[in-house]
Design a protein around this motif. Structure first.
Motif, PDB file in Angstrom:
ATOM      1  N   MET A   1       0.844  -1.186   0.000  1.00 46.53           N
ATOM      2  CA  MET A   1       0.000   0.000   0.000  1.00 46.53           C
ATOM      3  C   MET A   1       0.882   1.240   0.000  1.00 46.53           C
ATOM      4  SD  MET A   1      -1.417  -0.047   3.895  1.00 46.53           S
ATOM      5  CE  MET A   1      -0.316  -0.479   5.223  1.00 46.53           C
ATOM      6  N   THR A   2       0.310   2.391  -0.429  1.00 48.35           N
ATOM      7  CA  THR A   2       1.058   3.632  -0.496  1.00 48.35           C
ATOM      8  C   THR A   2       0.398   4.642   0.426  1.00 48.35           C
ATOM      9  OG1 THR A   2       1.699   3.210  -2.784  1.00 48.35           O
ATOM     10  CG2 THR A   2       1.871   5.483  -1.987  1.00 48.35           C
ATOM     11  N   LEU A   3       1.183   5.160   1.364  1.00 45.83           N
ATOM     12  CA  LEU A   3       0.675   6.143   2.316  1.00 45.83           C
ATOM     13  C   LEU A   3       1.377   7.471   2.068  1.00 45.83           C
ATOM     14  CD1 LEU A   3       0.699   3.982   5.559  1.00 45.83           C
ATOM     15  CD2 LEU A   3      -1.252   4.478   4.083  1.00 45.83           C
ATOM     16  N   PRO A   4       0.639   8.546   1.844  1.00 45.38           N
ATOM     17  CA  PRO A   4       1.289   9.842   1.639  1.00 45.38           C
ATOM     18  C   PRO A   4       2.015  10.274   2.897  1.00 45.38           C
ATOM     19  CG  PRO A   4      -1.080  10.109   1.940  1.00 45.38           C
ATOM     20  CD  PRO A   4      -0.832   8.636   1.840  1.00 45.38           C
ATOM     21  N   LEU A   5       3.071  11.055   2.709  1.00 43.91           N
ATOM     22  CA  LEU A   5       3.856  11.538   3.843  1.00 43.91           C
ATOM     23  C   LEU A   5       3.114  12.697   4.509  1.00 43.91           C
ATOM     24  CD1 LEU A   5       7.533  11.476   2.608  1.00 43.91           C
ATOM     25  CD2 LEU A   5       6.578  10.248   4.534  1.00 43.91           C
ATOM     26  N   GLU A   6       2.457  12.399   5.595  1.00 40.32           N
ATOM     27  CA  GLU A   6       1.746  13.439   6.341  1.00 40.32           C
ATOM     28  C   GLU A   6       2.341  13.573   7.742  1.00 40.32           C
ATOM     29  OE1 GLU A   6      -2.284  12.222   6.235  1.00 40.32           O
ATOM     30  OE2 GLU A   6      -2.573  12.704   4.113  1.00 40.32           O
ATOM     31  N   THR A  50       7.749   9.859  -1.867  1.00 42.98           N
ATOM     32  CA  THR A  50       6.668  10.627  -1.238  1.00 42.98           C
ATOM     33  C   THR A  50       5.700   9.747  -0.469  1.00 42.98           C
ATOM     34  OG1 THR A  50       5.389  10.489  -3.285  1.00 42.98           O
ATOM     35  CG2 THR A  50       6.799  12.434  -2.990  1.00 42.98           C
ATOM     36  N   SER A  51       5.985   8.469  -0.354  1.00 40.05           N
ATOM     37  CA  SER A  51       5.136   7.604   0.461  1.00 40.05           C
ATOM     38  C   SER A  51       5.942   7.091   1.644  1.00 40.05           C
ATOM     39  CB  SER A  51       4.614   6.420  -0.368  1.00 40.05           C
ATOM     40  OG  SER A  51       5.680   5.634  -0.855  1.00 40.05           O
ATOM     41  N   ARG A  52       5.274   6.971   2.767  1.00 42.13           N
ATOM     42  CA  ARG A  52       5.935   6.572   4.010  1.00 42.13           C
ATOM     43  C   ARG A  52       6.282   5.089   3.952  1.00 42.13           C
ATOM     44  NH1 ARG A  52       3.905   6.077   9.874  1.00 42.13           N
ATOM     45  NH2 ARG A  52       5.695   6.793  11.100  1.00 42.13           N
ATOM     46  N   ARG A  53       7.576   4.793   4.171  1.00 41.05           N
ATOM     47  CA  ARG A  53       8.038   3.410   4.047  1.00 41.05           C
ATOM     48  C   ARG A  53       8.961   3.054   5.209  1.00 41.05           C
ATOM     49  NH1 ARG A  53      10.378   2.945  -1.987  1.00 41.05           N
ATOM     50  NH2 ARG A  53      11.342   4.935  -1.451  1.00 41.05           N
ATOM     51  N   ALA A  96      13.831 -10.379   9.353  1.00 36.96           N
ATOM     52  CA  ALA A  96      12.777 -10.317  10.372  1.00 36.96           C
ATOM     53  C   ALA A  96      11.726  -9.270  10.052  1.00 36.96           C
ATOM     54  CB  ALA A  96      13.404 -10.046  11.735  1.00 36.96           C
ATOM     55  N   TYR A  97      12.102  -8.149   9.415  1.00 42.11           N
ATOM     56  CA  TYR A  97      11.169  -7.029   9.283  1.00 42.11           C
ATOM     57  C   TYR A  97      10.815  -6.675   7.836  1.00 42.11           C
ATOM     58  CZ  TYR A  97      11.386  -6.282  14.258  1.00 42.11           C
ATOM     59  OH  TYR A  97      11.253  -6.448  15.614  1.00 42.11           O
ATOM     60  N   ASP A  98      11.474  -7.299   6.859  1.00 41.20           N
ATOM     61  CA  ASP A  98      11.125  -7.102   5.448  1.00 41.20           C
ATOM     62  C   ASP A  98      10.944  -5.617   5.117  1.00 41.20           C
ATOM     63  OD1 ASP A  98      10.500  -7.601   2.834  1.00 41.20           O
ATOM     64  OD2 ASP A  98       8.425  -8.162   3.225  1.00 41.20           O
ATOM     65  N   PRO A  99      12.000  -4.803   5.237  1.00 39.16           N
ATOM     66  CA  PRO A  99      11.863  -3.363   5.007  1.00 39.16           C
ATOM     67  C   PRO A  99      11.544  -3.053   3.549  1.00 39.16           C
ATOM     68  CG  PRO A  99      14.163  -3.981   5.168  1.00 39.16           C
ATOM     69  CD  PRO A  99      13.380  -5.192   5.540  1.00 39.16           C
ATOM     70  N   ASP A 100      11.009  -1.867   3.327  1.00 42.33           N
ATOM     71  CA  ASP A 100      10.692  -1.415   1.983  1.00 42.33           C
ATOM     72  C   ASP A 100      11.923  -0.860   1.273  1.00 42.33           C
ATOM     73  OD1 ASP A 100       7.863  -1.886   2.470  1.00 42.33           O
ATOM     74  OD2 ASP A 100       7.959  -0.097   3.739  1.00 42.33           O
ATOM     75  N   VAL A 101      12.845  -0.335   2.048  1.00 42.42           N
ATOM     76  CA  VAL A 101      14.074   0.234   1.493  1.00 42.42           C
ATOM     77  C   VAL A 101      15.247  -0.198   2.370  1.00 42.42           C
ATOM     78  CG1 VAL A 101      15.305   2.346   0.817  1.00 42.42           C
ATOM     79  CG2 VAL A 101      12.793   2.262   0.685  1.00 42.42           C
ATOM     80  N   ARG A 121      10.358  -2.064  -2.671  1.00 43.86           N
ATOM     81  CA  ARG A 121       9.025  -1.775  -3.223  1.00 43.86           C
ATOM     82  C   ARG A 121       8.804  -0.264  -3.191  1.00 43.86           C
ATOM     83  NH1 ARG A 121       8.645  -4.323   1.720  1.00 43.86           N
ATOM     84  NH2 ARG A 121       8.567  -6.349   0.669  1.00 43.86           N
ATOM     85  N   THR A 122       7.931   0.224  -4.052  1.00 41.72           N
ATOM     86  CA  THR A 122       7.689   1.668  -4.130  1.00 41.72           C
ATOM     87  C   THR A 122       6.822   2.167  -2.988  1.00 41.72           C
ATOM     88  OG1 THR A 122       5.822   1.274  -5.610  1.00 41.72           O
ATOM     89  CG2 THR A 122       7.960   1.710  -6.626  1.00 41.72           C
TER      90      THR A 122
END
Length: 903
Positions: A1-6, A50-53, A96-101, A121-122
């Motif tokens: 999922m993509t969450l905007p940076l707020e 621009t998405s929180r990862r 253990a945590y499968d990070p996005d970056v 992942r994006t």
């Protein structure tokens, strides 16, 4: 999922630009202003998207890692910090945590793209709580999946609290003596960036003279220390240093002995700086208490008062006879120390699903037993649980016992903040077990002791008597007492990694080994030097450097330190018992002179000068042939000194291990060049097997770059094979001088072409190697004179180059007649490092210099030396890790065999 940076992010990371052009980051080469840092952080934040990862950063003390850290914090991305130098820990956390970056140092090293950004992942597959800012391991650098969840306000409030009680201003500049991924080191960074102060980024140790030069050049005002750092400061002669800009030293990461607190507080008062003793845990972001400097001398055993914004209370814990009452440790009633404040973590994370959790912890039960004095100061007097905190790493003693059980061992473990003690039933190699545990726990070797016992000590109830286990430290061979520990991942002194993974001190400043170079040292100082260089604890008064396994790869560091410890370098020190290595008395004027100029062993100087001359000649900066053949004589000289002691089979194993340390890094580098740069450097399969000198083309091509190493390997293999024959072994033992002289004669047969066959193309060097060997065995001046005359008679005419022949003869005469060469002390470390890395500089320089040779030959030389030293540091670390892994596998196999063999 993509969450905007707020997410607003952490304020001090997002507000860097407000400090303008003040210096933010300083190192030996340049300074980065806050404006430039803010721009770089913003630029890197754009790369993060621009998405929180969820981001994992393998961090080191570099500008690039700091930029990535701040970019994640300012952008609101939850960040997991891992150690850059521990691939296993990084892999464990990623699994253990499968990070996005994943962000890690790039293979190419420092530069514009010094970080490798792997976008898995994006968007994100995780549910990330809005307050989550940072994840830190509870066990330092071990890669444990149990993490501390810290919020934006945790980081901001603790930075503000620390900056307040330390009085940090924009004029302060802190040296980064601790790794960034360690919460204590990170708190230094956060609190200084908050106030617009400067950070002097470095990975140097406090025993490195370059550390103090950088400190003075950059006007540093503070540095952070763990208990072991103070031992290193003692060794580095810190008390005698003039540091007019130093404002304070902070201490945390474990309990500092009260007498040492008193001594350093008193020293600071006399020198004009303060000592801040502090107390903290990762679960409280970093700091929970500090001891005001003016109270340190009179209250050295306390942790002080809570940090601004925090509070302590002491909760009763059940005692042995009173389930509801406070525990009594013999000094009055105590209880568990409980902390509350805005810096208390959100809670723990055990798996990626926990990243969605909000606050699950309102206060922190520290697990420490404490009491409060009448003056309001708190004192920690013990631990409630089976955990110890060694150099900032929380060690679960039960888990340590499980590790040993996995090796098939019945063990009990105890410890203090100073070190870990393991009692193991049965007969075992205590030193090897201690090394294995240190590796498994990511602890420094000096922090672990193992004692083999017939039976584990028990109480009358049958339970393990852990105080008795801890008391074994007083009788454990080679331990003496629970040793002090070093902080994980930091430079614990002067240590560049040796071939076995051990750290060897190559410092250049006076007193680096804990003794006054003018005053001399004791047998205990010598034992410590040998222990550091050889990673051995079982050193007795009758042991020698060679009998302990020392060789030409480790003697450079040992000899430099020994000369400082004793005030001179004794003749044949490497075969002299420890008890006989005593200081030499000198007059006061000579002592003063020795602080400036001191002798350095001739073979070390020759190795350094020869390699610099070789590469400068290849680059056409100068023309000075002949020094490579001096190195052949030095190789024979060191072979006799370090490879001929002991019984035949143990000696053979030592010789083969040293031979591997020559062959493996050479072959690995050639293979890498063939794979990556095969179109530029035309190396062949013969090069890969070090056979070009035998079967390669007759004309000079790239394939001949490694002739020196190939021929050296041929000679070493021949000598090792010869000495493995029982009669040859006995002959060498019985006739230690005649044997190499006979080899000189054998070499001269081929030098003068009396036999047409050149065995393995060793004709140019065999007699020089044997000559160096003979010189090492020549104890008196008549044989040295005879060998010198022989060299003077046999060298002329061989190369048809009088200058080359004179150079080789000069080197041989220096080996024969000049035990040491006086040099300024400031050059000792540089010379020792270049000498230690000489093989690696030779191997790598062919690839480094071609692009710079024509226009910038001086730069070509510098880059060649730097590349060789870097490869040396990497290669010896890898080989050391491999040796430790091999030893660990061997012990596990033996343990399994014991359990599967009947009876």
């Amino acid at each position: 999922m993509t969450l905007p940076l707020e997410i607003a992010g952490v304020a001090f990371a997002a507000g860097l630009a407000r400090h303008g052009d003040r210096p933010a980051i300083l190192n030996g080469a340049r300074a980065v202003t806050y404006s430039e840092l803010a721009w770089r952080v913003q630029d890197f934040a754009h790369r993060l998207g621009t998405s929180r990862r969820l981001i994992v950063l393998a961090a080191d003390n570099s500008i690039d890692a700091l930029v990535a850290y701040l970019a994640a914090l300012s952008g609101g991305h939850p960040l997991l910090l891992a150690p850059a130098g521990n691939p296993a820990a990084l892999a464990s956390l990623v699994a253990a945590y499968d990070p996005d970056v994943v962000i890690r140092p790039a293979a190419g090293g420092p530069g514009a793209n010094a970080l490798e950004l792997d976008e898995v992942r994006t968007g994100t597959i995780h549910e990330l709580h809005p307050d989550l800012a940072l994840l830190l391991s509870t066990s330092g650098s071990t890669g444990s999946p149990k993490l501390v969840r810290l919020s934006h306000s945790n980081l901001q409030s603790n930075a503000e609290s620390i900056a307040e009680y330390l009085g940090i201003t924009a004029d302060d500049r802190a040296m980064t003596t601790l790794p960034m991924y360690y919460c204590y080191g990170l708190s230094v960074i956060n609190s200084h960036l908050l106030r617009g102060a400067g950070l002097v980024l470095t990975g140097l140790s406090v025993v490195d003279e370059c550390f103090w030069q950088l400190f003075q050049n950059r006007g540093a005002t503070s540095f952070a220390a763990v208990p072991y750092t103070f031992e290193l400061l003692d060794r580095a002669g810190f008390a005698d240093r003039d540091l007019p800009t130093l404002r304070y030293i902070t201490q945390a990461g474990g309990r500092l002995a009260p007498e040492k607190v008193t001594r350093y507080a008193r020293l600071g008062r006399s020198k004009g700086w303060d000592l801040f003793v502090m107390y903290g845990q990762t679960e409280a972001t970093a700091r929970m208490a500090y001891l005001p400097p003016h109270l340190a001398e009179a209250n050295a055993g306390t942790i002080g008062v809570p940090v601004p914004g925090g509070e302590f209370r002491i909760d009763p814990v059940p005692g042995p006879d009173d389930p509801g009452g406070p525990v009594d440790l013999g000094q009055g009633h105590h209880g568990e120390l409980v902390y509350s404040g805005p810096n208390v973590m959100l809670g723990y994370a055990q798996e990626s699903a926990d990243l969605a959790l909000g606050r699950t912890v309102q206060e922190l039960r520290t697990g420490d037993l404490a009491r409060q004095h009448a003056n309001g100061l708190f004192e920690v007097v013990g631990r409630r649980s089976r955990f110890v905190k060694i150099a900032g790493l929380r060690i679960d003693l039960g888990q340590v016992e499980k590790i040993l059980a996995g090796l098939g061992l019945n063990a009990a473990c105890a410890g203090t903040d100073a070190g870990l003690m393991a009692a193991v039933e049965g007969t075992h190699d205590e030193r090897m077990l201690a090394k294995t545990l240190a590796q498994e726990l990511s602890l420094p070797r000096a922090a672990v002791a193992v004692h083999a016992v017939a039976e584990l000590p028990r109480l009358g109830t049958g339970k393990t008597d852990y105080p008795a286990v801890l008391a074994l430290a007083a009788v454990s061979p080679g331990s003496g007492k629970p040793p002090a520990a070093a902080v994980p991942g930091s430079s614990t002194g002067a240590r560049g990694t040796g071939a076995s993974g051990t750290a060897v001190v190559l410092g250049s400043g006076p007193d680096e080994d804990g003794t006054d170079p003018a005053a001399g040292g004791s047998p205990e100082d010598v034992k410590r030097i040998f222990a550091d260089a050889l990673e051995r604890e079982d050193i007795g008064d009758d042991d020698t450097f060679v009998s302990l396994g020392g060789d030409s790869l480790s003697y450079v560091a040992a000899s430099v330190r020994l000369e400082r410890a004793l005030g001179h370098l004794p003749a044949n020190w490497h075969v002299t018992p420890v008890k006989d290595l005593t200081p030499r008395g000198t007059s006061q004027p000579k002592r003063r002179l020795r602080r400036i100029i001191a002798p350095l062993e001739t073979s070390i100087v020759l190795r350094a000068v020869a390699i610099l001359t070789i590469i400068s000649t290849h680059i056409d900066l100068i023309r000075w042939p002949g020094t490579a053949h001096i190195l052949m004589a030095v190789a024979g000289y060191n072979f006799a000194r370090f490879q001929l002691d002991g019984q035949r089979l143990p000696r053979l194993r030592r010789q083969l291990r040293s031979l591997a340390r020559v062959i493996l890094p050479t072959v690995a580098f050639i293979g890498a060049v063939m794979l990556l740069l095969g179109d530029k450097f035309h190396y062949t399969t013969a090069n890969l097997f070090l056979l070009n000198t035998m079967i390669g083309p007759a004309e000079w091509t790239d394939a001949w770059h490694f002739w020196f190493i190939e021929v050296l390997v041929y000679v070493l293999v021949g000598m090792i094979a010869l000495l493995s024959i029982p009669w040859a072994h006995r002959a060498e033992k019985r006739f230690p001088l005649v044997f190499p002289v006979a080899l000189v004669g054998f070499g001269l047969v081929y030098r003068y072409n009396l036999v047409p066959v050149d065995i393995l193309h060793t004709r140019p060097v065999l007699w020089l190697f044997a000559l160096g060997w003979a010189l090492a065995r020549a104890r008196t001046w008549p044989p040295r004179l005879a060998l010198s005359i022989l060299a003077a008679l046999t060298l002329p005419g061989y190369f048809d180059d009088p200058w080359r022949e004179a150079t080789i003869l000069a080197g041989i005469l220096m080996i024969a007649w000049l035990p040491a060469i006086p040099l300024p002390r400031v050059l000792h470390r540089a010379v020792a490092v270049v000498a230690s890395a000489s093989l690696y500089i030779y191997v790598t320089h062919w690839v480094v210099f071609p692009d710079f040779k024509e226009g910038q030959p001086e730069l070509a030389v510098l880059l060649s030396v730097a590349a060789g030293i870097a490869y040396w540091a990497i290669a010896v670390r890898i080989m050391g890790a491999a040796e430790r892994g091999q030893s660990r596998l061997w012990r596990r196999w033996k343990a399994r065999r014991r359990h599967t063999t009947p009876g």
